[in-house]
Write a protein that holds these residues in place. Sequence first.
Motif, PDB file in Angstrom:
ATOM      1  N   GLN A  65      12.561  -0.683 -18.772  1.00 43.42           N
ATOM      2  CA  GLN A  65      12.691  -1.121 -17.384  1.00 43.42           C
ATOM      3  C   GLN A  65      12.595   0.086 -16.456  1.00 43.42           C
ATOM      4  N   ASN A  66      11.924  -0.086 -15.347  1.00 42.80           N
ATOM      5  CA  ASN A  66      11.682   0.949 -14.340  1.00 42.80           C
ATOM      6  C   ASN A  66      10.722   2.040 -14.807  1.00 42.80           C
ATOM      7  N   GLY A  67      10.160   1.898 -16.004  1.00 36.85           N
ATOM      8  CA  GLY A  67       9.132   2.826 -16.441  1.00 36.85           C
ATOM      9  C   GLY A  67       7.884   2.658 -15.589  1.00 36.85           C
ATOM     10  N   MET A  68       6.988   3.638 -15.675  1.00 36.99           N
ATOM     11  CA  MET A  68       5.830   3.615 -14.795  1.00 36.99           C
ATOM     12  C   MET A  68       4.556   4.087 -15.488  1.00 36.99           C
ATOM     13  N   ILE A  69       3.476   3.395 -15.151  1.00 40.57           N
ATOM     14  CA  ILE A  69       2.127   3.831 -15.526  1.00 40.57           C
ATOM     15  C   ILE A  69       1.449   4.308 -14.253  1.00 40.57           C
ATOM     16  N   VAL A  70       0.910   5.511 -14.289  1.00 36.51           N
ATOM     17  CA  VAL A  70       0.177   6.061 -13.152  1.00 36.51           C
ATOM     18  C   VAL A  70      -1.269   6.249 -13.578  1.00 36.51           C
ATOM     19  N   LEU A  71      -2.173   5.636 -12.816  1.00 34.02           N
ATOM     20  CA  LEU A  71      -3.611   5.773 -13.069  1.00 34.02           C
ATOM     21  C   LEU A  71      -4.237   6.523 -11.909  1.00 34.02           C
ATOM     22  N   VAL A  72      -4.827   7.673 -12.185  1.00 33.44           N
ATOM     23  CA  VAL A  72      -5.597   8.392 -11.182  1.00 33.44           C
ATOM     24  C   VAL A  72      -7.046   7.972 -11.418  1.00 33.44           C
ATOM     25  N   VAL A  73      -7.587   7.251 -10.440  1.00 36.23           N
ATOM     26  CA  VAL A  73      -8.892   6.609 -10.610  1.00 36.23           C
ATOM     27  C   VAL A  73      -9.970   7.429  -9.918  1.00 36.23           C
ATOM     28  N   TYR A  74     -10.747   8.135 -10.727  1.00 38.28           N
ATOM     29  CA  TYR A  74     -11.939   8.830 -10.247  1.00 38.28           C
ATOM     30  C   TYR A  74     -13.096   7.871 -10.482  1.00 38.28           C
ATOM     31  N   HIS A  75     -13.768   7.489  -9.428  1.00 39.07           N
ATOM     32  CA  HIS A  75     -14.790   6.450  -9.562  1.00 39.07           C
ATOM     33  C   HIS A  75     -16.143   6.851  -8.970  1.00 39.07           C
ATOM     34  N   GLY A  76     -16.305   8.088  -8.562  1.00 35.75           N
ATOM     35  CA  GLY A  76     -17.549   8.535  -7.939  1.00 35.75           C
ATOM     36  C   GLY A  76     -18.596   8.990  -8.935  1.00 35.75           C
ATOM     37  N   GLU A  84     -21.468   7.399 -12.248  1.00 35.83           N
ATOM     38  CA  GLU A  84     -22.107   6.203 -12.778  1.00 35.83           C
ATOM     39  C   GLU A  84     -21.146   5.476 -13.713  1.00 35.83           C
ATOM     40  N   GLY A  85     -20.915   4.205 -13.457  1.00 38.42           N
ATOM     41  CA  GLY A  85     -19.979   3.398 -14.218  1.00 38.42           C
ATOM     42  C   GLY A  85     -18.594   3.350 -13.599  1.00 38.42           C
ATOM     43  N   GLY A  86     -18.320   4.243 -12.666  1.00 35.77           N
ATOM     44  CA  GLY A  86     -16.999   4.301 -12.047  1.00 35.77           C
ATOM     45  C   GLY A  86     -16.691   3.108 -11.158  1.00 35.77           C
ATOM     46  N   ASP A  87     -17.702   2.595 -10.470  1.00 29.66           N
ATOM     47  CA  ASP A  87     -17.477   1.440  -9.594  1.00 29.66           C
ATOM     48  C   ASP A  87     -17.048   0.212 -10.397  1.00 29.66           C
ATOM     49  N   LEU A  88     -17.686   0.010 -11.531  1.00 34.07           N
ATOM     50  CA  LEU A  88     -17.339  -1.139 -12.375  1.00 34.07           C
ATOM     51  C   LEU A  88     -15.900  -1.024 -12.877  1.00 34.07           C
ATOM     52  N   GLU A  89     -15.528   0.160 -13.356  1.00 34.83           N
ATOM     53  CA  GLU A  89     -14.166   0.356 -13.837  1.00 34.83           C
ATOM     54  C   GLU A  89     -13.167   0.131 -12.704  1.00 34.83           C
ATOM     55  N   ARG A  90     -13.441   0.671 -11.528  1.00 30.66           N
ATOM     56  CA  ARG A  90     -12.562   0.484 -10.375  1.00 30.66           C
ATOM     57  C   ARG A  90     -12.383  -0.998 -10.054  1.00 30.66           C
ATOM     58  N   GLU A  91     -13.487  -1.736  -9.995  1.00 25.57           N
ATOM     59  CA  GLU A  91     -13.427  -3.159  -9.661  1.00 25.57           C
ATOM     60  C   GLU A  91     -12.616  -3.948 -10.686  1.00 25.57           C
ATOM     61  N   GLN A  92     -12.842  -3.675 -11.962  1.00 29.21           N
ATOM     62  CA  GLN A  92     -12.125  -4.418 -13.004  1.00 29.21           C
ATOM     63  C   GLN A  92     -10.637  -4.074 -13.028  1.00 29.21           C
ATOM     64  N   LEU A  93     -10.314  -2.810 -12.790  1.00 31.58           N
ATOM     65  CA  LEU A  93      -8.901  -2.425 -12.728  1.00 31.58           C
ATOM     66  C   LEU A  93      -8.210  -3.060 -11.530  1.00 31.58           C
ATOM     67  N   MET A  94      -8.871  -3.072 -10.390  1.00 29.35           N
ATOM     68  CA  MET A  94      -8.279  -3.675  -9.193  1.00 29.35           C
ATOM     69  C   MET A  94      -8.052  -5.172  -9.427  1.00 29.35           C
ATOM     70  N   ARG A  95      -9.003  -5.832 -10.036  1.00 33.67           N
ATOM     71  CA  ARG A  95      -8.845  -7.249 -10.342  1.00 33.67           C
ATOM     72  C   ARG A  95      -7.642  -7.459 -11.276  1.00 33.67           C
ATOM     73  N   LEU A 150       1.417  -0.190  -6.862  1.00 37.99           N
ATOM     74  CA  LEU A 150       1.172   0.654  -5.691  1.00 37.99           C
ATOM     75  C   LEU A 150      -0.262   1.137  -5.687  1.00 37.99           C
ATOM     76  N   TYR A 151      -0.867   1.148  -4.492  1.00 37.40           N
ATOM     77  CA  TYR A 151      -2.169   1.781  -4.286  1.00 37.40           C
ATOM     78  C   TYR A 151      -1.929   2.944  -3.344  1.00 37.40           C
ATOM     79  N   TYR A 152      -2.413   4.133  -3.682  1.00 36.68           N
ATOM     80  CA  TYR A 152      -2.241   5.320  -2.846  1.00 36.68           C
ATOM     81  C   TYR A 152      -3.562   6.072  -2.822  1.00 36.68           C
ATOM     82  N   GLY A 153      -4.103   6.279  -1.642  1.00 41.15           N
ATOM     83  CA  GLY A 153      -5.348   7.017  -1.536  1.00 41.15           C
ATOM     84  C   GLY A 153      -5.635   7.396  -0.102  1.00 41.15           C
ATOM     85  N   PHE A 154      -6.538   8.331   0.064  1.00 39.49           N
ATOM     86  CA  PHE A 154      -6.947   8.818   1.380  1.00 39.49           C
ATOM     87  C   PHE A 154      -8.247   8.126   1.768  1.00 39.49           C
ATOM     88  N   ILE A 155      -8.177   7.224   2.724  1.00 31.65           N
ATOM     89  CA  ILE A 155      -9.311   6.362   3.047  1.00 31.65           C
ATOM     90  C   ILE A 155     -10.346   7.020   3.953  1.00 31.65           C
TER      91      ILE A 155
END
Length: 189
Positions: free
Chosen positions: A131-142, A144-155, A168-173
Amino acid sequence: MLKGIINYSHHLMEEAVIQGDTVIDATCGNGHDTVFLSRLVGDEGHVFGFDIQDQAIANTQERLRQNGLTNTRIIKDSHSNFIHHIPVDQLTRLGGAIFNLGFLPGSDKSIITQSETTILAIEGILSHMKQNGMIVLVVYHGHEGGDLEREQLMRYVHLLDQKLYHVLYYGFINQKNDPPFILAIQKRN
């Protein structure tokens, strides 16, 4: 002050993981997160690091050796197979995991993380995490193939039950060139 992506990913892990925990570095890369996690869990804790590339394994082992850290086990295998490598007594203390998705910097850019194995790993880790454990994913998507991974993870993370997990989503837009972002999943009480 706003924290950069890597600093914030480490901050999140510091908030969730305690000394003595078992943690997973799901993508060892060059070993920076493995070293960070090793220090975070202390001598009583343990880090299991995974990567599929020989170069990443060697880089991580050398970085650990240079820092005199011995509470780690580095495994050449997919993070989706973590359950086969962690003893039950350590699995019961699973406090967190960190992923850096994309490719190994300075290596073959055609070898990238895949959403299928990443999601399998996330599901397995969440089922064993305390309980209260955390998974942190740093998503580099720039790449080839990164967009697909990003979309599937977000879904996938959008479908996680809010009664069981905070996401949580954290990023510099306003950054150019597909800036990386963080997805953090915390297992609720």
